[in-house]
Design a protein around this motif. Structure first.
Motif, PDB file in Angstrom:
ATOM      1  N   THR A   1       8.162   2.965  -7.312  1.00 27.16           N
ATOM      2  CA  THR A   1       7.046   3.597  -6.759  1.00 27.16           C
ATOM      3  C   THR A   1       6.186   2.721  -5.668  1.00 27.16           C
ATOM      4  O   THR A   1       5.447   3.105  -5.047  1.00 27.16           O
ATOM      5  N   THR A   2       6.333   1.486  -6.079  1.00 26.70           N
ATOM      6  CA  THR A   2       5.490   0.594  -5.376  1.00 26.70           C
ATOM      7  C   THR A   2       5.712   0.760  -3.876  1.00 26.70           C
ATOM      8  O   THR A   2       6.783   0.810  -3.083  1.00 26.70           O
ATOM      9  N   ARG A   3       4.730   1.061  -2.850  1.00 28.41           N
ATOM     10  CA  ARG A   3       4.688   1.151  -1.556  1.00 28.41           C
ATOM     11  C   ARG A   3       4.524  -0.011  -0.599  1.00 28.41           C
ATOM     12  O   ARG A   3       3.633  -0.968  -0.904  1.00 28.41           O
ATOM     13  N   ILE A   4       5.600  -0.330   0.097  1.00 31.80           N
ATOM     14  CA  ILE A   4       5.237  -1.249   1.149  1.00 31.80           C
ATOM     15  C   ILE A   4       5.228  -0.425   2.620  1.00 31.80           C
ATOM     16  O   ILE A   4       6.210  -0.103   3.032  1.00 31.80           O
ATOM     17  N   GLU A   5       3.741  -0.350   3.071  1.00 27.58           N
ATOM     18  CA  GLU A   5       3.638   0.347   4.257  1.00 27.58           C
ATOM     19  C   GLU A   5       3.268  -0.606   5.437  1.00 27.58           C
ATOM     20  O   GLU A   5       2.673  -1.423   5.277  1.00 27.58           O
ATOM     21  N   ARG A   6       3.900  -0.296   6.616  1.00 29.23           N
ATOM     22  CA  ARG A   6       3.637  -1.088   7.695  1.00 29.23           C
ATOM     23  C   ARG A   6       2.487  -0.653   8.287  1.00 29.23           C
ATOM     24  O   ARG A   6       2.170   0.664   8.623  1.00 29.23           O
ATOM     25  N   GLU A   7       1.417  -1.449   8.884  1.00 27.70           N
ATOM     26  CA  GLU A   7       0.313  -1.596   9.501  1.00 27.70           C
ATOM     27  C   GLU A   7       0.220  -2.504  10.755  1.00 27.70           C
ATOM     28  O   GLU A   7      -0.085  -3.546  10.323  1.00 27.70           O
ATOM     29  N   GLY A   8       0.645  -2.286  11.904  1.00 25.55           N
ATOM     30  CA  GLY A   8       0.725  -3.263  12.872  1.00 25.55           C
ATOM     31  C   GLY A   8       1.833  -4.217  12.641  1.00 25.55           C
ATOM     32  O   GLY A   8       2.974  -4.070  12.379  1.00 25.55           O
ATOM     33  N   ASP A   9       1.146  -5.691  12.547  1.00 31.47           N
ATOM     34  CA  ASP A   9       2.143  -6.764  12.280  1.00 31.47           C
ATOM     35  C   ASP A   9       1.930  -7.252  10.842  1.00 31.47           C
ATOM     36  O   ASP A   9       2.297  -8.259  10.279  1.00 31.47           O
ATOM     37  N   GLU A  10       1.439  -6.133   9.984  1.00 29.23           N
ATOM     38  CA  GLU A  10       1.558  -6.523   8.520  1.00 29.23           C
ATOM     39  C   GLU A  10       1.926  -5.491   7.675  1.00 29.23           C
ATOM     40  O   GLU A  10       2.049  -4.123   8.122  1.00 29.23           O
ATOM     41  N   TYR A  11       2.247  -5.842   6.357  1.00 31.72           N
ATOM     42  CA  TYR A  11       2.877  -4.775   5.664  1.00 31.72           C
ATOM     43  C   TYR A  11       1.709  -4.685   4.424  1.00 31.72           C
ATOM     44  O   TYR A  11       1.151  -5.844   3.938  1.00 31.72           O
ATOM     45  N   VAL A  12       1.408  -3.498   3.787  1.00 32.89           N
ATOM     46  CA  VAL A  12       0.419  -3.078   2.985  1.00 32.89           C
ATOM     47  C   VAL A  12       0.811  -3.031   1.615  1.00 32.89           C
ATOM     48  O   VAL A  12       1.761  -1.984   1.855  1.00 32.89           O
ATOM     49  N   ILE A  13       0.914  -3.584   0.596  1.00 35.98           N
ATOM     50  CA  ILE A  13       1.887  -3.499  -0.562  1.00 35.98           C
ATOM     51  C   ILE A  13       0.751  -2.954  -1.602  1.00 35.98           C
ATOM     52  O   ILE A  13      -0.169  -3.391  -2.004  1.00 35.98           O
ATOM     53  N   THR A  14       1.317  -1.689  -2.349  1.00 35.89           N
ATOM     54  CA  THR A  14       0.334  -1.222  -3.354  1.00 35.89           C
ATOM     55  C   THR A  14       1.277  -0.868  -4.330  1.00 35.89           C
ATOM     56  O   THR A  14       2.240   0.124  -4.363  1.00 35.89           O
TER      57      THR A  14
END
Length: 404
Positions: free
Chosen positions: A151-164
């Motif tokens: 279920t860990t999320r790797i979401e792209r925001e611009g030039d970054e990935y945000v991991i939760t």
């Protein structure tokens, strides 16, 4: 199938056996004593670094990597007897030769799927033994034996990935030398193909938002030698898009590629653990007397030792066959054999170690012998890299399919 050792294997076996006798076995007690004096139990005892330096000087380094650009260039069949030898001292020998999990699998991932910058920044220090690493896939909230569940999320925001997300039993993460995580999460959780929803990204340990929450015990042990097994929380962790390994949606395939060699390496080392157990059983049997005669003359003890020898010889042949097939027809072609050894080896070695513990009486569960710790490690491998039942189901389906 010819399982005779070739000249190079014989040479490396001789060097490795001598290295074990002269350096590794004597260092087991030293490492235990030094660890008690460390500021943190997760720090590396000085004797481990001494072993690494000696192994590297002797050319006993990165033996697991078949790629000559990065490793020793050995085939699986050549590496199998060497991994078995290091398995006799699993707390020290694999680390000393830079052949310890999870670094081995992570180096294989970077060598096969990493780009040039990732190799320069992370693979090269791992190959040199300058840093350690961790592979973050397993999660407490879901059945991680099915990797599509994560279920860990790797979401792209611009030039970054945000991991939760929250992971646990992340091997090596407690070690202060652990510099990098390979994190598996979902970049496309609603994708039609459930095996294309996952991706892998590189996350430096010191990235803001990475929290090493606690060390997880394994049957009461904290496994200091391998850097522990940690619960790790990723709270809005941001990394550059360039930290993606391979392509988006390629995480599941990379995980499968990583686990194949890892499974056989574990089985190779397990055979070494079984051999150590048999040796300890025999030494105990000839040195202890019960009910008026040596344990070695007790019929039940003789049965245990004979059964253990037969079982180890069977397992070794199956592992060697699997290694040979991986070399000749590839990991996919050896899929059935890889699953077979993953099912058979841990459960058989657990039984051998259990008998060895029984033969040693109270000493068998104490810190004076390595048996209890070896048992805990072997028992864990009935879960790691996929529990037995998953492999049994897959193997059975493949067998049944031939008759449908």
């Amino acid at each position: 199938m010819d399982f005779a050792f070739d000249a190079r294997t014989e040479e490396l076996r001789a060097k490795l056996l001598a290295f074990m006798d002269e350096y590794v076995y004597p260092a087991e007690t030293v490492a235990h004593e030094q660890r008690a004096e460390l500021a943190s139990p997760w720090d590396t005892p000085a004797v481990v670094e001494e072993l690494k330096a000696e192994a590297r000087q002797q050319g006993l380094w990165n033996l697991f990597l078949p790629d000559t650009e990065y490793g020793a260039g050995l085939t699986n069949l050549q590496y199998a007897p060497l991994a078995e030898i290091t398995g006799r001292s699993p707390q020290l020998a694999p680390t000393a030769t830079n052949c310890a999990a999870p670094d081995t699998g992570n180096m294989e991932v970077l060598a096969q799927f990493g780009d040039e910058q990732q190799k320069k920044q992370w693979l090269q220090p791992l190959l040199a033994g300058e840093i350690r690493s961790a592979f973050a896939m397993t999660e407490p909230e879901v059945a991680s034996s099915d990797a599509t569940n994560i279920t860990t999320r790797i979401e792209r925001e611009g030039d970054e990935y945000v991991i939760t997300g929250r992971k646990w039993y992340i091997s090596g993460a407690m070690n202060p030398d652990c510099g990098i995580f390979i994190v598996m999460g979902k970049t496309d959780p609603d994708g039609a193909d459930i095996r294309r929803q996952q991706s892998m990204v590189l996350v430096p340990r010191d990235t803001p938002g990475v929290e090493i929450r606690r060390a997880m015990q394994v049957y009461g042990y904290e496994d200091h030698s391998h850097g522990g097994h940690a619960e790790v929380v990723f709270d809005q962790v941001r990394v550059p898009v360039s930290n993606l390994i391979g392509e988006e949606g390629g995480g599941f395939a990379i995980a499968q590629a990583r686990l194949g060699p890892g499974r056989i390496h574990h089985c190779m080392r397990l055979i070494g653990m079984a051999e150590r157990a048999i040796e300890l059983m025999c030494r105990r049997a000839v040195s202890r007397t019960a009910f008026g005669k040596p344990l070695a003359q007790q019929g039940v003890v003789q049965n245990w030792i004979a059964d253990a020898r037969v079982a180890v010889e069977q397992l070794r042949l199956l592992v060697l066959k699997t290694a040979w097939m991986m070399d000749t027809v590839g990991n996919r072609g050896a899929h059935t054999e890889i699953q077979a050894i993953k099912i058979a080896t841990p459960r058989t070695v657990v039984d051998i170690l259990d008998k060895a513990v029984q033969l040693h009486g109270a000493g068998g569960v104490s810190q004076d012998f390595p048996l209890a710790e070896l048992w805990a490690s072997a028992r864990t491998l009935m879960l790691a890299d996929g529990p037995d039942e998953v492999h049994q189901r897959s193997l059975a389906r493949r067998e049944i399919k031939q008759y449908l």
